[in-house]
Scaffold this active site. Structure first.
Site, PDB file in Angstrom:
ATOM      1  CG  MET A 146      73.562  51.018 -69.508  1.00 26.60           C
ATOM      2  SD  MET A 146      75.049  50.120 -69.914  1.00 26.60           S
ATOM      3  CE  MET A 146      74.433  48.964 -71.103  1.00 26.60           C
ATOM      4  N   GLY A 147      70.423  54.268 -71.410  1.00 22.75           N
ATOM      5  CA  GLY A 147      69.912  55.104 -72.481  1.00 22.75           C
ATOM      6  C   GLY A 147      69.488  54.312 -73.705  1.00 22.75           C
ATOM      7  CB  SER A 157      67.333  44.257 -76.168  1.00 24.86           C
ATOM      8  OG  SER A 157      68.730  44.496 -76.113  1.00 24.86           O
ATOM      9  CE  LYS A 203      66.380  41.511 -73.245  1.00 27.05           C
ATOM     10  NZ  LYS A 203      67.731  41.844 -72.989  1.00 27.05           N
ATOM     11  N   GLY A 207      64.564  45.575 -64.726  1.00 27.97           N
ATOM     12  CA  GLY A 207      63.766  44.676 -65.554  1.00 27.97           C
ATOM     13  C   GLY A 207      64.158  43.215 -65.357  1.00 27.97           C
ATOM     14  CG  LEU A 223      65.744  55.927 -72.523  1.00 26.21           C
ATOM     15  CD1 LEU A 223      65.012  57.027 -71.749  1.00 26.21           C
ATOM     16  CD2 LEU A 223      66.284  54.880 -71.556  1.00 26.21           C
ATOM     17  CG  HIS A 245      64.955  51.598 -71.228  1.00 26.04           C
ATOM     18  ND1 HIS A 245      65.331  51.473 -72.545  1.00 26.04           N
ATOM     19  CD2 HIS A 245      65.949  51.018 -70.514  1.00 26.04           C
ATOM     20  CE1 HIS A 245      66.500  50.858 -72.619  1.00 26.04           C
ATOM     21  NE2 HIS A 245      66.893  50.554 -71.402  1.00 26.04           N
ATOM     22  CB  VAL A 263      58.369  45.706 -72.292  1.00 25.92           C
ATOM     23  CG1 VAL A 263      57.542  46.317 -73.415  1.00 25.92           C
ATOM     24  CG2 VAL A 263      57.898  46.225 -70.941  1.00 25.92           C
TER      25      VAL A 263
HETATM   26  P1  AMP Z   1      69.731  48.935 -69.928  1.00 27.09           P
HETATM   27  O1  AMP Z   1      69.565  50.325 -70.460  1.00 27.09           O
HETATM   28  O2  AMP Z   1      69.741  47.885 -70.985  1.00 27.09           O
HETATM   29  O3  AMP Z   1      70.835  48.816 -68.915  1.00 27.09           O
HETATM   30  O4  AMP Z   1      68.391  48.640 -69.115  1.00 27.09           O
HETATM   31  C1  AMP Z   1      67.970  49.472 -68.069  1.00 27.09           C
HETATM   32  C2  AMP Z   1      66.888  48.763 -67.295  1.00 27.09           C
HETATM   33  O5  AMP Z   1      65.787  48.473 -68.156  1.00 27.09           O
HETATM   34  C3  AMP Z   1      67.360  47.424 -66.727  1.00 27.09           C
HETATM   35  O6  AMP Z   1      66.800  47.251 -65.431  1.00 27.09           O
HETATM   36  C4  AMP Z   1      66.785  46.431 -67.700  1.00 27.09           C
HETATM   37  O7  AMP Z   1      66.557  45.147 -67.146  1.00 27.09           O
HETATM   38  C5  AMP Z   1      65.469  47.095 -68.070  1.00 27.09           C
HETATM   39  N1  AMP Z   1      64.994  46.595 -69.356  1.00 27.09           N
HETATM   40  C6  AMP Z   1      65.682  46.523 -70.518  1.00 27.09           C
HETATM   41  N2  AMP Z   1      64.927  45.953 -71.470  1.00 27.09           N
HETATM   42  C7  AMP Z   1      63.739  45.647 -70.892  1.00 27.09           C
HETATM   43  C8  AMP Z   1      62.539  45.025 -71.353  1.00 27.09           C
HETATM   44  N3  AMP Z   1      62.403  44.595 -72.599  1.00 27.09           N
HETATM   45  N4  AMP Z   1      61.527  44.882 -70.481  1.00 27.09           N
HETATM   46  C9  AMP Z   1      61.644  45.301 -69.193  1.00 27.09           C
HETATM   47  N5  AMP Z   1      62.741  45.897 -68.700  1.00 27.09           N
HETATM   48  C10 AMP Z   1      63.784  46.064 -69.533  1.00 27.09           C
END
Ligand code: AMP
Length: 278
Positions: A30-31, A185, A149, A147, A33, A37, A176
Site C-alpha cells: 500500500m506504499g 509499519s 508482520k 510479510g 514504503l 517493504h 523487519v
Molecule cells: P502494507 O503496505 O502495509 O500493506 O504491506 C505490504 C507488505 O509488506 C505486506 O505483505 C506486509 O506484511 C509487509 N510488511 C509490512 N511491514 C513489514 C515489516 N515490518 N516486516 C516485514 N514485512 C512487512
C-alpha cells in the site's frame, strides 16, 4: 523500471514475460514504503527473474471509521525506492482500474477472516482477499511475497491462493524491526514521540513471553499474562493477545508444538499489531 497504470498494460507485459519463460515474483504493497517493504522487494528480486510490485491503498480493506483518507501516501518517494531496490515492473493503479462501480464479486476466506483482527475489523480480510485475488489474476506471478508482520493476513492469503487454485507460491517473510525492536509499519508515522516510546511495549511483551516459554512454561494462560502485564504497564489499550496454532489460528491452551503469539493494541489512537513464534 517500468511504471504501469492500467490492468491491461500489466496483463500485456506479464504475458510477454511468461512467453519468454521468465518467472515473476510479486510484492503487493500500500506504499509509503519502509525497510520492511524494501526487504520483500529485494528478496523478490532474488526469487524471481522479474520483481514486480504494486502500490495501491486498497479502500475495501478499511472500515468506515478507519484511516483510509489519512493513510500516508508518497508515490514519488516510493517509486524512487522501488527503482533503487531494482524492481523491474511496478503497477500504481487508480482506484477505478481495480474496482468498477457496481462490482458484485468479492472473495472471503470464511473461517480465518472472522477471528482476531477480523473481530475488530469485520470487513478487513474480505477487502484484502479480494484485492490480492485480483492482483494474482492480473500478474499471474510464480511467487508472491508477504510479510509475517501481518500474520493473519498471510494465513488468509495462503488459504485463498490454495482454495481458488491460483497456483502462486506464497512466501512469508520475517518481520523487519526498528533498531529498538518496534516492528516497521507505515502506521508508525501516526505516533507522537511519547507514543513512539510506549509503542515498544508490544515488542517487550513478545520478548518477555518468549523468555518465559524458553524457560519451559507451556501454559498459554500464564504466557499471555506476561504479555498483558507488559502492555498494561505502558497503558496500551489491548485489542487482543492470543496464543494460537500458526496454521489454524485457533487458541491454544497448552503450547506443545509450533505456536504464535499475536498482539493487537492501541497506542493512543493508533492500532498496532505484532507477533512472534513461540
Ligand atoms: P502494507 O503496505 O502495509 O500493506 O504491506 C505490504 C507488505 O509488506 C505486506 O505483505 C506486509 O506484511 C509487509 N510488511 C509490512 N511491514 C513489514 C515489516 N515490518 N516486516 C516485514 N514485512 C512487512
Amino acid at each position: 523500471m517500468i511504471i504501469l497504470r492500467t490492468a491491461q498494460e500489466v496483463r500485456d507485459h506479464v504475458s510477454a514475460l511468461h512467453q519468454k519463460g521468465k518467472t515473476i515474483a510479486l510484492v503487493p504493497t500500500m506504499g509509503s514504503l519502509h525497510e520492511g517493504h524494501l526487504y520483500l522487494l529485494r528478496e523478490g528480486k532474488k526469487l524471481g527473474d522479474i520483481c514486480a510490485a504494486s502500490i495501491f491503498v486498497n479502500p475495501t480493506q478499511f472500515g468506515p471509521s478507519e484511516d483510509f483518507s489519512r493513510y500516508p501516501r508518497d508515490e514519488e518517494g516510493d517509486l524512487k525506492k522501488c527503482a533503487e531496490a531494482s524492481v523491474d515492473l511496478i503497477w500504481v493503479p487508480p482506484v477505478d482500474e481495480v474496482y468498477t462501480f457496481g462490482d458484485q464479486t468479492s472473495v472471503e476466506v470464511i473461517g480465518l477472516s472472522k477471528m482476531w483482527c477480523g473481530v475488530t475489523r469485520p470487513s478487513h480480510f474480505r477487502g484484502v482477499a479480494t484485492v490480492v485475488a485480483k492482483l494474482l489474476a492480473i500478474f499471474r506471478p510464480n511467487i508472491a511475497l508477504f510479510g509475517e508482520k501481518d500474520f493473519q493476513q498471510l494465513k488468509v492469503i495462503e488459504r485463498m491462493n490454495r482454495d481458488l487454485g491460483f497456483g502462486a507460491q506464497i512466501v512469508g517473510m520475517p518481520i523487519v524491526r526498528e533498531p529498538d525492536g518496534l516492528a516497521m509499519s507505515s502506521r508508525n508515522a501516526y505516533l507522537t514521540t511519547e507514543e513512539r516510546g510506549r509503542a515498544l511495549c508490544l515488542y517487550r511483551a513478545l520478548e518477555e513471553t518468549v523468555k518465559l516459554r524458553n524457560k519451559g512454561e507451556s501454559n498459554a494462560a500464564l504466557l499471555r499474562k506476561v504479555a498483558l502485564a507488559e502492555l498494561n504497564r505502558s497503558q496500551a489499550k489491548i485489542d487482543y493477545v492470543a496464543i494460537v496454532d500458526p496454521n489454524t489460528l485457533e487458541s491454544l491452551e497448552q503450547v506443545v508444538g509450533p505456536a504464535r503469539l499475536l498482539i493487537a493494541a492501541y497506542i493512543g489512537r493508533t492500532r498496532l499489531i505484532d507477533n512472534i513464534a513461540l
